[in-house]
Design a protein around this motif. Structure first.
Motif, mmCIF file in Angstrom:
data_model
loop_
_atom_site.group_PDB
_atom_site.id
_atom_site.type_symbol
_atom_site.label_atom_id
_atom_site.label_comp_id
_atom_site.label_asym_id
_atom_site.label_seq_id
_atom_site.Cartn_x
_atom_site.Cartn_y
_atom_site.Cartn_z
ATOM 1 N N ALA A 260 0.849 -1.197 0.000
ATOM 2 C CA ALA A 260 0.000 0.000 0.000
ATOM 3 C C ALA A 260 0.883 1.245 0.000
ATOM 4 C CB ALA A 260 -0.902 0.003 1.223
ATOM 5 N N PRO A 261 0.615 2.188 -0.888
ATOM 6 C CA PRO A 261 1.450 3.391 -0.943
ATOM 7 C C PRO A 261 1.315 4.225 0.320
ATOM 8 C CG PRO A 261 -0.499 3.656 -2.312
ATOM 9 C CD PRO A 261 -0.481 2.226 -1.868
ATOM 10 N N GLN A 262 2.423 4.828 0.725
ATOM 11 C CA GLN A 262 2.431 5.683 1.910
ATOM 12 C C GLN A 262 2.451 7.167 1.559
ATOM 13 O OE1 GLN A 262 5.271 4.148 5.043
ATOM 14 N NE2 GLN A 262 5.917 2.841 3.360
ATOM 15 N N LEU A 263 2.829 7.472 0.306
ATOM 16 C CA LEU A 263 2.976 8.865 -0.114
ATOM 17 C C LEU A 263 2.151 9.126 -1.367
ATOM 18 C CD1 LEU A 263 6.844 9.200 0.314
ATOM 19 C CD2 LEU A 263 5.082 10.006 1.898
ATOM 20 N N PHE A 264 1.723 10.374 -1.505
ATOM 21 C CA PHE A 264 0.933 10.800 -2.667
ATOM 22 C C PHE A 264 1.596 12.032 -3.272
ATOM 23 C CE2 PHE A 264 -2.288 13.469 -4.636
ATOM 24 C CZ PHE A 264 -2.972 12.567 -5.436
ATOM 25 N N ALA A 265 1.788 12.028 -4.589
ATOM 26 C CA ALA A 265 2.340 13.189 -5.284
ATOM 27 C C ALA A 265 1.223 13.906 -6.020
ATOM 28 C CB ALA A 265 3.430 12.761 -6.270
ATOM 29 N N TYR A 266 1.087 15.207 -5.743
ATOM 30 C CA TYR A 266 0.043 16.000 -6.391
ATOM 31 C C TYR A 266 0.310 16.122 -7.894
ATOM 32 C CZ TYR A 266 -1.788 17.904 -1.964
ATOM 33 O OH TYR A 266 -2.359 18.077 -0.737
ATOM 34 N N PRO A 267 -0.651 15.785 -8.753
ATOM 35 C CA PRO A 267 -0.503 16.127 -10.164
ATOM 36 C C PRO A 267 -0.491 17.646 -10.336
ATOM 37 C CG PRO A 267 -2.245 14.509 -9.832
ATOM 38 C CD PRO A 267 -1.880 15.037 -8.483
#
Length: 518
Positions: A260-267
């Motif tokens: 499961a991803p822990q980080l999100f990068a804003y488009p």
């Protein structure tokens, strides 16, 4: 039989002047029936093949001769620097694509300076604990999940014994080949131990109409215009759409056996972009992300948020974006601006003009503007000292000497806690002082006092999480921002200076000394 083959058969029949009868008719009908049945399966097979395709890999390039001489600062202990890349291709077609040679040269610079690349697990552990496995580290991120990461970047990472994170648009994986990665390539990247994978939406990395006039905006940060209904989405519809997209992305990770991803990068770095969400609900996206991820990453922020306690408290980390036009010298220069320093490592900032930034000032403005030259057109100039490298300072002392003050139309200011949620600014003129506290979302507080008239004054500011002790010319101390309730991450930040000249004369006030100590 393919459609082209069937056409050739029909043409041959017409050429002989004979009509197809009996077995020939039955054979043709059977072939057509088979074609109708098989065609959907051929399409599905073609689509699945694209998703499972594995491209050939290119070898890492040889070291480039005649490299620049600039070196990355080797601070005693620096917070991780997060670098943002996109695609890697030997024939770049846009400003976001670097060549393998560029990536190789940049990683060679990092390796020579003793930098180690962190895994996502190590990076998120740093955000939550403040501890790093090495004194100098980077976190390498690649947005969008392009095929160039497997075909060209992977062997460059292997050459330098580094690792990276690919932020996937999960709904795009296996599509538009050969642009995006396939799931099979992702499997091989995962198996190499050099890559992990994080979130960049499912299918919300795009722009669409956000008003009746057709103006475009990020679909993640805006309510969309619904042409059939001739209205904007309601905020409930927006929330449902975004929540559905994020959850679909998480299901894609689970469905392909990725952690499961822990980080999100804003488009598009939506954090700094316009939004048509109501002011009271502009944080709805932030709340949705916080429910699912440890932190979000952006390339543009309203205040400095390099990896560190301040960013961890905000749960948003700013990245240093690397473009095709970023030369090696520029790469080194910008990295050196981001290297976190302790107050003891930069005791005399006025001796280092390259460490100052002049936001909002005319191009070419330099440190001389603060030390007597001023600016030719204007009455005010300000500068920030290493805003990224000092973002997490919370206990230090500043001593500054100002000269050239005349009347009330000239002044000089020292701000501490720059970029924090509660900065404090001390301003002196020939005859008076003013201490200004500007809490984010709160009421500005101003304290004034008189000074013995003089063209020069000495300012002493002792900064701690609990307050700022201000002394001018050794007089009575004044304590600003006196509180024990604020987290140090909310009050941390470095130093900025400003001078003002409204006399219309060429003589500007000037800083003659500036000293910083632990």
């Amino acid at each position: 039989m393919t459609r082209r083959g069937a056409s050739r058969t029909a043409a041959a029949g017409r050429g002989t002047g004979r009509r197809l009868r009996g077995p020939a008719v039955r054979g043709t009908l059977a072939a057509l029936a088979a074609l109708v049945v098989v065609t959907p399966f051929l399409g599905a097979w073609s689509y699945d093949s694209a998703r499972r395709a594995v491209s050939a890999q290119a070898d890492a390039p040889y070291a480039e001769s005649g490299q620049s001489t600039g070196e990355i600062v080797k601070a005693a202990a620096s917070a991780p620097i997060v670098l943002a890349y996109h695609d890697i291709n030997p024939e770049p077609t846009n400003e976001y694509t670097l060549t393998p040679q560029q990536l190789d040269t940049q990683l060679a610079k990092l390796t020579a300076a003793g930098y180690r690349a962190l895994s996502t697990q190590e990076f998120t552990r740093y955000l939550t604990t403040g501890t790093s496995p090495a004194p100098r580290t980077v976190y390498l991120t690649f947005d969008d999940g392009t095929r160039g990461l497997w075909a060209h970047a992977d062997q460059v990472l292997a050459k330098h014994k580094m690792r990276a994170a690919s932020f996937l648009i999960t709904g795009a994986v296996g599509t538009h080949r050969p642009y995006y990665l396939s799931w099979a390539e992702i499997d091989r990247m995962k198996a190499s131990g050099r890559w992990d994978f994080q979130d960049h939406t499912h299918l919300s990395h795009e722009r669409a109409a956000i008003d009746a006039a057709g103006h475009q905006g990020s679909v993640l940060a805006n309510r969309l215009w619904l042409p059939e209904s001739k209205r904007l989405e309601t905020e409930d519809e927006y929330r449902t759409r975004v929540r559905t997209d994020l959850d679909e992305s998480l299901r894609a990770f689970a469905g392909h056996h990725l952690p499961a991803p822990q980080l999100f990068a804003y488009p598009f770095s939506e954090t700094a972009g316009p939004t048509n969400l109501a002011a009271r609900n502009t944080s709805v996206l932030e709340r949705l992300l916080r429910e699912r991820f440890t932190a979000s990453l952006t390339n543009v922020s309203s205040r400095p948020l390099p990896a560190g306690p301040r960013a961890a408290a905000a749960r948003q980390v700013e990245r240093l974006e690397v473009m095709r036009t970023t030369s090696t010298d520029t790469f080194v220069k910008r990295l050196n601006e981001w290297v976190s320093r302790s107050p003891a490592e930069v005791p005399e900032p006025l001796r280092n003009p390259e460490q100052w930034r002049f936001p909002g000032s005319p191009s070419g403005t330099g440190l001389a503007a603060l030390t007597g030259k001023g600016v030719p057109n204007g009455t005010y100039v300000s500068a920030v000292h290493l805003p990224m490298g000092t973002a997490d300072w919370n206990t230090y002392r500043v001593t500054a000497t100002v000269a050239g003050l005349s009347g009330t139309k000239t002044s000089a200011s020292v701000e501490v806690g720059h970029g924090s949620l509660v900065p404090v600014t001390v301003t002196v003129s020939e005859t008076g002082m003013r201490v200004t506290e500007r809490p984010a979302g709160g009421t500005e507080r101003v304290t004034t006092g008189k000074l013995t008239p003089a063209s020069a004054h000495r300012l002493d500011l002792e900064v701690s999480p609990g307050g700022v002790r201000v002394t001018v010319d050794g007089g009575q101390a004044l304590v600003a921002r006196a509180t024990k309730t604020l987290d140090p991450a909310r009050t941390s930040g470095g130093v900025s200076l400003a001078v003002r000249n409204e006399t219309g004369k060429a003589a500007w006030p000037r800083f003659t000394a500036l000293h910083i100590a632990p």
